[in-house]
Structure formats: C-alpha cells, structure tokens
Design an enzyme around this catalytic site. Sequence first.
Site, PDB file in Angstrom:
ATOM      1  N   LYS A   1       0.848  -1.206   0.000  1.00  0.00           N
ATOM      2  CA  LYS A   1       0.000   0.000   0.000  1.00  0.00           C
ATOM      3  C   LYS A   1       0.875   1.245   0.000  1.00  0.00           C
ATOM      4  O   LYS A   1       2.080   1.170   0.292  1.00  0.00           O
ATOM      5  CB  LYS A   1      -0.894  -0.008   1.245  1.00  0.00           C
ATOM      6  CG  LYS A   1      -0.119   0.051   2.564  1.00  0.00           C
ATOM      7  CD  LYS A   1      -1.036  -0.162   3.765  1.00  0.00           C
ATOM      8  CE  LYS A   1      -0.241  -0.143   5.061  1.00  0.00           C
ATOM      9  NZ  LYS A   1      -1.070  -0.492   6.229  1.00  0.00           N
TER      10      LYS A   1
ATOM     11  N   TYR B   1      14.718  30.439   6.612  1.00  0.00           N
ATOM     12  CA  TYR B   1      13.585  31.238   7.090  1.00  0.00           C
ATOM     13  C   TYR B   1      13.554  31.353   8.611  1.00  0.00           C
ATOM     14  O   TYR B   1      13.711  30.360   9.321  1.00  0.00           O
ATOM     15  CB  TYR B   1      12.273  30.594   6.644  1.00  0.00           C
ATOM     16  CG  TYR B   1      12.028  30.631   5.158  1.00  0.00           C
ATOM     17  CD1 TYR B   1      12.160  31.819   4.427  1.00  0.00           C
ATOM     18  CD2 TYR B   1      11.668  29.473   4.480  1.00  0.00           C
ATOM     19  CE1 TYR B   1      11.916  31.837   3.061  1.00  0.00           C
ATOM     20  CE2 TYR B   1      11.423  29.490   3.119  1.00  0.00           C
ATOM     21  CZ  TYR B   1      11.558  30.675   2.413  1.00  0.00           C
ATOM     22  OH  TYR B   1      11.320  30.692   1.058  1.00  0.00           O
TER      23      TYR B   1
HETATM   24  C1  LIG Z   1      -0.320  -1.590   6.840  1.00  0.00           C
HETATM   25  C2  LIG Z   1      -0.955  -2.843   7.263  1.00  0.00           C
HETATM   26  C3  LIG Z   1      -0.194  -4.012   7.468  1.00  0.00           C
HETATM   27  C4  LIG Z   1       1.313  -4.024   7.415  1.00  0.00           C
HETATM   28  O1  LIG Z   1       1.807  -3.495   8.631  1.00  0.00           O
HETATM   29  P1  LIG Z   1       3.370  -3.482   8.919  1.00  0.00           P
HETATM   30  O2  LIG Z   1       3.453  -3.093  10.353  1.00  0.00           O
HETATM   31  O3  LIG Z   1       3.956  -2.486   8.003  1.00  0.00           O
HETATM   32  O4  LIG Z   1       3.852  -4.854   8.669  1.00  0.00           O
HETATM   33  C5  LIG Z   1      -0.862  -5.184   7.755  1.00  0.00           C
HETATM   34  N1  LIG Z   1      -2.198  -5.206   7.846  1.00  0.00           N
HETATM   35  C6  LIG Z   1      -2.959  -4.114   7.686  1.00  0.00           C
HETATM   36  C7  LIG Z   1      -4.426  -4.201   7.831  1.00  0.00           C
HETATM   37  C8  LIG Z   1      -2.377  -2.898   7.405  1.00  0.00           C
HETATM   38  O5  LIG Z   1      -3.119  -1.802   7.255  1.00  0.00           O
END
Ligand SMILES: *Cc1c(COP(=O)(O)O)cnc(C)c1O
Length: 394
Positions: free
Chosen positions: A40, A272
């Site tokens: 993702k 800045y």
């Molecule tokens: C992002 C996510 C994962 C992966 O989590 P990590 O800690 O990066 O391994 C697994 N399951 C769900 C539902 C997630 O949203």
Amino acid sequence: MSETPMPMRARAVIDLAALRANVTTLRARAPRAQLMAVVKADAYGHGAVRCARAARQAGAEWLGTATPQEALALRDAGDTGRLLCWLWTPGGPWREAVEADIDVSVSGLWALEEVSAAVRASGLRARVQLKIDTGLGRNGCSPEDWPELVLAAREAEAEGLVRVTGIWSHFACADEPGHPSIQAQLRVFKDALGYAERQGITPEVRHIANSPALLTLPETHFDLVRTGVAVYGVSPSPEIGTPEDFGLKPVMTLSASLASVKRVPGGHGVSYGHHYTTPGATTLALVPVGYADGIPRAASGTGPVLVGGKWRTVAGRVAMDQFVVDLGGDSARVGDEAVLFGPGDRGEPTAEDWARATGTIAYEVVTRISNRVPRVYVGENVNENEIAEDVDQS
Ligand SMILES: *Cc1c(COP(=O)(O)O)cnc(C)c1O
C-alpha cells in the site's frame, strides 16, 4: 550501489535485491504461513509495481493494499497472484475488483451487501475476507455484530454470490512486546474463528500478524502473515529492535546533490526565521530537498545528513525545496552527495535515525518521500528481461 552521485537533484535508490532478501528472511521466520507483502501507499514510498514484482519473485504468495485503486493498479501492471485490499467505502469498485480477481475485505453488513449486489446475476463469485475488530478499534466488525455478519456471509455463500476466503484482524500494539492487548486480541480472534467455523465457514487463510507480530510473536502467524514495513528493511519500532537484529536490509537510500557550497562569516542567519546562526566563520552547503519532497519540516535543526563522511545536522528550517547544513568549516563541492538515510553501510543515518530526530516512526519517514524524488531501481532480477538499473520519473 554507485559511489558517485547520479546527475540529478535528488534520488531515492531502491535496492530490489535487498527487498527480495528481506522477503526470503521473513518467510523463513514464518515457515508454516504464507506471506503477504503489503505494498500500500506505493509500497511505503518505494514504488508499488517494482516492489510487488520483486516480492513475488522472492515467493510472496499474497500482496496486500489498503485501497481497491491500489490493488487494481497492480493488476493493470500485470500482477496475477493473490491480492487482498481492505479499505472500502460505500460505492467502491466492487465489480471491478471481483473481475480483476482481487480478494476484498468486508468489515460490515453494508460491504457484504454491496459486493453481493455487484456480482448478483453476473455469474461471478466474489472472494471476500471477513474482518473482525479484535481490539484495535479501527476497521473491522465488532464482536457483537460478528454473528450477524457471519450468518449473512453464509447465506451469500449459499446463494453462490461470495466465497469466504479469509477471516482476519489487525493488532493494536504488536510493536510493544508484552503489551496485554496482544493476548486479549488473540483470544477474541480465536473466539471469532471458532464461531465462524461452527457456522460452516471454511476460510483458506486466517491472519492477524503484521511485521512486528511476524518478527516477535510466532503464535500469531496462523496461515498468513501480512508484512509491510519489514519488507522494506525498516524496523516497526525501536522496542522491537533494529533491522539488522532480524537480518533485514533497508531498501531505500535517499540522497541529494549539493546545490551550493559557500563560505560565510560568523553570525550569519540561515534559512527562514533565522533559527540558526553560524557560530563562527564556516561553510554552508545547500541540500536541494525540502518538505515538498517529503522531508519533515520537523527535521529543522535536528535531521542528520552524511556529507563528506561526517554527520551534519539540518541548520535552521527545512523549506519547501531545500535545507542547509553547516559543514563546520570543512570544504565540499557543489554536486557532492548528501545522504539523508540508507542502510548505514557507508556511515549514513537510517530511517530510524530520522524517525528519532523528528519525533515520528520510520514508517512515515520512508512513506512520505514524494513523487518529486525519482526512484532509481537497482538489483532488479535480470531474469526479468529488463535493464538492471533505471529511473522511474513518475
Ligand atoms: C499496513 C498494514 C499491514 C502491514 O503493517 P506493517 O506493520 O507495516 O507490517 C498489515 N495489515 C494491515 C491491515 C495494514 O493496514
């Protein structure tokens, strides 16, 4: 990895050989489970299509995304393996997802009704995975509503509309070893599984483990582990350990080419707001990345950067496109490489160092690097009939 900076303003080098090695290492830690590489958010900023392909090459049976759009994009890029996406809202592309052979997560009756309606009279059968909220308090069906959802899913199966391929949940505190919620969530999960199985649901995969659970809680592996951050060689939390503790190698190296180097007198304000003033005559180097590139503005005055073999600190504010480091009188040339983070092989800081310096988690450090920074892929599996190093400017 090349020692001379490439002639671009900045680049995120993505080491796909390291990613494949990480998947192999993670599979060995969960030998009885299948592995889902979570890609993702553009593979946590690493580039979803390339990382998905590399994860498949290393044996990932599943890919996972949050949104259906992310999953559909992987299909458009040619991925054909098992693929789950879980973040649905009403009116989502259920029909497209089912036609693209994507497993879809269902956290409530409304979602089951939408996906059933999307396939009714089509001859298609949706593969759905029922998600139970075992205590995270985020997505997932509450335990009180679970019997109703399970019975509705059984009816939809009987009608030939869906097949329940999975039952799953997500941990709240797996990155805090010993947290009492871990065992409490496992108990709720096992109860929910037991109920569903007694009602005749026969899931292919039961899963609850994310990266920290994969790394530290073997009793949570069930049939499938969903691992994201560890695939990229990043630690879920300092309490869990460093990537090296688990034989994982960071995949992303973020660097930039110095855009200016100049001598300035003492008492010179920098960036800045003039929150940094040179303590004496010194050399200032301009690093041409800023918050539009995903460098946290919270790194102002704190972010570590390797320039000329030494760790420097962001001097003054991070601006939209650039920040300055004080070289303490050392010399450097325009075009020299400034390494923000990487595996640490060359003495550079890591994503974990940036997380500590900016009050966030290493997940955010890598994920927020924006599309303005080209990804340069190295270590691509050359069997794939592609050049071993190339740049994705998208
Ligand atoms: C992002 C996510 C994962 C992966 O989590 P990590 O800690 O990066 O391994 C697994 N399951 C769900 C539902 C997630 O949203």
